[in-house]
Design a protein around this motif. Sequence first.
Motif, PDB file in Angstrom:
ATOM      1  N   TRP A  55      41.691  40.095  51.267  1.00  0.00           N
ATOM      2  CA  TRP A  55      42.515  41.290  51.206  1.00  0.00           C
ATOM      3  C   TRP A  55      43.971  40.973  50.901  1.00  0.00           C
ATOM      4  O   TRP A  55      44.627  41.687  50.126  1.00  0.00           O
ATOM      5  CB  TRP A  55      42.408  42.076  52.525  1.00  0.00           C
ATOM      6  N   SER A  56      44.513  39.893  51.492  1.00  0.00           N
ATOM      7  CA  SER A  56      45.944  39.602  51.354  1.00  0.00           C
ATOM      8  C   SER A  56      46.314  39.195  49.930  1.00  0.00           C
ATOM      9  O   SER A  56      47.495  39.265  49.556  1.00  0.00           O
ATOM     10  CB  SER A  56      46.369  38.512  52.342  1.00  0.00           C
ATOM     11  N   GLU A  57      45.331  38.762  49.144  1.00  0.00           N
ATOM     12  CA  GLU A  57      45.591  38.403  47.760  1.00  0.00           C
ATOM     13  C   GLU A  57      45.452  39.601  46.825  1.00  0.00           C
ATOM     14  O   GLU A  57      45.617  39.465  45.614  1.00  0.00           O
ATOM     15  CB  GLU A  57      44.649  37.274  47.322  1.00  0.00           C
ATOM     16  N   THR A  58      45.138  40.762  47.388  1.00  0.00           N
ATOM     17  CA  THR A  58      44.969  41.966  46.571  1.00  0.00           C
ATOM     18  C   THR A  58      46.035  43.014  46.857  1.00  0.00           C
ATOM     19  O   THR A  58      45.882  44.168  46.433  1.00  0.00           O
ATOM     20  CB  THR A  58      43.574  42.583  46.808  1.00  0.00           C
ATOM     21  N   VAL A  59      47.097  42.659  47.574  1.00  0.00           N
ATOM     22  CA  VAL A  59      48.172  43.608  47.864  1.00  0.00           C
ATOM     23  C   VAL A  59      49.465  43.084  47.252  1.00  0.00           C
ATOM     24  O   VAL A  59      49.544  41.948  46.795  1.00  0.00           O
ATOM     25  CB  VAL A  59      48.334  43.848  49.377  1.00  0.00           C
ATOM     26  N   GLY A  60      50.486  43.936  47.277  1.00  0.00           N
ATOM     27  CA  GLY A  60      51.746  43.579  46.641  1.00  0.00           C
ATOM     28  C   GLY A  60      51.730  43.934  45.164  1.00  0.00           C
ATOM     29  O   GLY A  60      50.801  44.578  44.667  1.00  0.00           O
ATOM     30  N   PRO A  61      52.762  43.542  44.407  1.00  0.00           N
ATOM     31  CA  PRO A  61      52.821  43.852  42.975  1.00  0.00           C
ATOM     32  C   PRO A  61      51.563  43.375  42.251  1.00  0.00           C
ATOM     33  O   PRO A  61      51.097  42.250  42.474  1.00  0.00           O
ATOM     34  CB  PRO A  61      54.059  43.090  42.500  1.00  0.00           C
ATOM     35  N   TRP A  62      51.022  44.214  41.371  1.00  0.00           N
ATOM     36  CA  TRP A  62      49.748  43.873  40.729  1.00  0.00           C
ATOM     37  C   TRP A  62      49.849  42.621  39.869  1.00  0.00           C
ATOM     38  O   TRP A  62      48.887  41.858  39.751  1.00  0.00           O
ATOM     39  CB  TRP A  62      49.229  45.056  39.911  1.00  0.00           C
ATOM     40  N   GLU A  63      51.037  42.375  39.303  1.00  0.00           N
ATOM     41  CA  GLU A  63      51.181  41.195  38.447  1.00  0.00           C
ATOM     42  C   GLU A  63      51.035  39.895  39.229  1.00  0.00           C
ATOM     43  O   GLU A  63      50.704  38.848  38.663  1.00  0.00           O
ATOM     44  CB  GLU A  63      52.556  41.186  37.757  1.00  0.00           C
ATOM     45  N   GLU A  64      51.300  39.952  40.523  1.00  0.00           N
ATOM     46  CA  GLU A  64      51.283  38.741  41.340  1.00  0.00           C
ATOM     47  C   GLU A  64      49.947  38.517  42.047  1.00  0.00           C
ATOM     48  O   GLU A  64      49.791  37.538  42.780  1.00  0.00           O
ATOM     49  CB  GLU A  64      52.415  38.814  42.374  1.00  0.00           C
ATOM     50  N   ARG A  65      48.984  39.384  41.814  1.00  0.00           N
ATOM     51  CA  ARG A  65      47.671  39.210  42.429  1.00  0.00           C
ATOM     52  C   ARG A  65      46.865  38.217  41.579  1.00  0.00           C
ATOM     53  O   ARG A  65      46.720  38.414  40.368  1.00  0.00           O
ATOM     54  CB  ARG A  65      46.941  40.540  42.529  1.00  0.00           C
ATOM     55  N   PRO A  66      46.326  37.178  42.179  1.00  0.00           N
ATOM     56  CA  PRO A  66      45.656  36.159  41.369  1.00  0.00           C
ATOM     57  C   PRO A  66      44.336  36.601  40.770  1.00  0.00           C
ATOM     58  O   PRO A  66      43.885  36.022  39.776  1.00  0.00           O
ATOM     59  CB  PRO A  66      45.437  35.014  42.370  1.00  0.00           C
ATOM     60  N   GLY A  67      43.702  37.652  41.342  1.00  0.00           N
ATOM     61  CA  GLY A  67      42.371  38.015  40.884  1.00  0.00           C
ATOM     62  C   GLY A  67      41.351  36.986  41.339  1.00  0.00           C
ATOM     63  O   GLY A  67      41.692  35.920  41.852  1.00  0.00           O
ATOM     64  N   HIS A  68      40.083  37.296  41.159  1.00  0.00           N
ATOM     65  CA  HIS A  68      39.054  36.323  41.517  1.00  0.00           C
ATOM     66  C   HIS A  68      37.757  36.635  40.791  1.00  0.00           C
ATOM     67  O   HIS A  68      37.548  37.750  40.306  1.00  0.00           O
ATOM     68  CB  HIS A  68      38.834  36.286  43.030  1.00  0.00           C
ATOM     69  N   PHE A  69      36.901  35.634  40.713  1.00  0.00           N
ATOM     70  CA  PHE A  69      35.612  35.805  40.060  1.00  0.00           C
ATOM     71  C   PHE A  69      34.635  36.431  41.043  1.00  0.00           C
ATOM     72  O   PHE A  69      34.407  35.905  42.135  1.00  0.00           O
ATOM     73  CB  PHE A  69      35.080  34.453  39.573  1.00  0.00           C
ATOM     74  N   ASN A  70      34.092  37.551  40.667  1.00  0.00           N
ATOM     75  CA  ASN A  70      33.088  38.244  41.466  1.00  0.00           C
ATOM     76  C   ASN A  70      31.744  37.555  41.207  1.00  0.00           C
ATOM     77  O   ASN A  70      30.920  38.018  40.427  1.00  0.00           O
ATOM     78  CB  ASN A  70      33.058  39.723  41.058  1.00  0.00           C
TER      79      ASN A  70
END
Length: 635
Positions: free
Chosen positions: A283-298
Amino acid sequence: MGVQRQIARAASLLHALAVVCALCWALSARFVQGQSQTGQLTVDASLQNARKIPDKMFGIFFEEINHAGAGGLWAELVSNRGFEAGGPNTPSNIDPWLIIGDESSIIVGTDRTSCFAHNPIALRMEVLCDSKRTNACPSGGVGVYNPGYWGMNIEKGKVYKVSMHIRSSDAVSLTVSLTSSDGRQKLAAHTITGSKKSFAKWTKIEFSLKSRQNNTNSRLQFTTSKSGVIWLDQVSVMPLDTYMGHGFRKDLSLMLANLKPQFLKFPGGNYAMGNHLRNAFRWSETVGPWEERPGHFNDAWGYWTDDGLGFFEFLQLAEDLGASPVWVVNDGASLNEEVSTATIASLVKDVVDGIEFARGGPKTPWGSVRAAMGHPEPFKLDYVSIGNQECWMLYYRGNYQKFYSAIKAAYPEVNIISSCDRSTISPSNPADLYDVRVYTSSSNMFSRTSMFDNTPRSAPKAIVSEYAVTGNDAGKGTLVAALAEAAFLIGLERNSDVVEMASCAPLFVNDNDRRWSPDAIVFNSWQHYGCPNYWMLHFFKDSSGAALHPTTIQISDYDQLVASAITLQNATDRSPYLRIKVVNFGNRAVDLNISVVGLANGIKMSGSKQTVLTSSNPLDENSFEQPEKVGRFTE
C-alpha cells in the motif's frame, strides 16, 4: 390481528427471477405460456416477525484481474507510462510502446537516468534524421507511440490532460498527438518547443488536448523531425471527464454506483498476495504523487500495474460510491512463500501505518501524506481482512494473532476479518467476521440456499466475500448461473442474522484479457455491458438495511423455487414498499398464488409492478452485440 389477501395466478415462471414491487396485493400476470403447476407463497409481513437485514449486507469486491483497473476502471489511457514494465535492466522491453520510423532514422531504448529514485527507467530517443535534405526525416517525422490498452477511446469534444517529463541534449520541437491507430487521422495535437537550455534538466510539462473527432481505437504519439537526443518519462493521458472527478472511468463507475454497494472490498485476493512476495500489493508504494509510485508486476494475473489505482484511490472510490472500504492486507504470505511469525513485526507495523493513512488526523505521520494528496478528512475504514484464505498455511494463525492484537490496540473499533472458518474462532483466536468463499456449479450453488441454515446463531458472523457459479454452464455469464446465485443470495438474506456481508467475484473483465470467466461486467476501451448476474444484483440492491419477512412456499413435488420478502422505504417518494423476490431454477412453469398477512400500515392497497430477469434459453449470455439478450422487463 392480521389481514390476508390472495393474488390469483400471480406468476408463471420458467428459469426466471421475478420481483414483485407491491404497493398492494392485486397482481395477475403470466411470464411463460403453457401448462403449469400451482404453488402457494405466504408472506408474513407483520412487523413483530420481521428481522432487519444488516446495513452493509450487499457490496462489491474489486480485484486487479482481467485488467479490471489498469486499462479499465482507472481511466489512465497510457499503458506502461513510466517505462518500468520491462524491468530494471537496460535496454528493456518497452511494450506496448512502438517506434515510428526505422533504425536509419531513430534509435529507441531505455536507460536509468530518470529523475525518480523509485522508478529510474526512462525512454531515450536518439533521432538521427533532420529536416535537412541530406538527411531528411520521413514525412510526419519519427518518434514513438502508445496504443494504450488495446486502443484508446477518444471522443469528439472531450478534453484530455497530458502530463509528461522531458529532457533533451538539443533544441526541441516535439509534437504530441492523439491519432487513429495508423497515425493518419489527427484528433488533437500540441507541439513542445524549446532551446537547447530549455530541457537540459528534467522538466514536467502539462497541457490539454481537445479532440476534433471520435475514434475508439486511437493512440498517443510523439514525433519530431529534429535530430538530437530526447528522454521521456512518466507520460500520462487522462480524460478530464471522470467519475466524481477522481480519475475513474465514468461509464464503468456508474455501473457500480447503480448497484448501491454498501461496501467495497479491495484490492483483491491473489493480487494482494502475489505469486511471490516481491510482487505483492504494497500500500505505501501506491500513495503519494503518481509519478513517484514504482508500480509492480501483477504476477498473479500476468501483467504490469503502474499503481495509479492505489490505496488512496480505492479509499476514494469507496467514499464516492457511499460504500464502506474493506481492506485486504498482505499477512506475510504469497502463493509460494510465507514470512514466519517471529519475523512478521515489520509487516504488522506496515498495516497499522496503512490504517493511520486512512483514519489518522491530518497531522499524524501517515495522515499528513493523505492530506497532502487532497483529502485532509479521514476515510472511514472500519474493516480489515487479514490475508486471502491462507488459514491452511504454516504461520497464518500465529501471524493473524499478531495483526489482530496490534490493530485492536491502535484501533479497537476496526473490525478484523479472519481467513479461517468459523470452527477456528475462539477467545484465544478472536475475529469480528470470518471469510467464506463459494465457487461451484449452478446446481450446487442453488442447493447452497440452505448453506447457513444450521449455523449457530452466536458471533462471529460471516462475510461471503467471493461467490460465483463456475463450470460448464457458467460460460461467460449465463442466465442459469445468475439464477443460481440469486437463490444463494436469497438464502443469505434469510440467514442474515449470521451473515453480515456478501459480494460476488470477479467484478470486471476487459474483453481483451479474460483471465477468468464469468464476470459481472464486461468492457473494452469504449463499450460495456452487464452479464446476467450483474442485472440479478439489482434485485438485491435495496435489501441492505431492509426488514426481512418470513416466507413459506407450498408446492407438490417441486423443490426449485425459493423466495424472500422485504419491506423498504423508497428513496424517491419515501413511501414504504413490500418487495417479493421469487427464483424458479427449474424447468417447470409455476402459477404462484401469493398471500400476505400482517401488512404494515402505510403500504397502499393499490398499484404494483413486476420485474423479471429471464431469456429464451437458460444458457443465454449477453454480449456487445446483444447487451440485453438476458434482460429485465417490468410490467
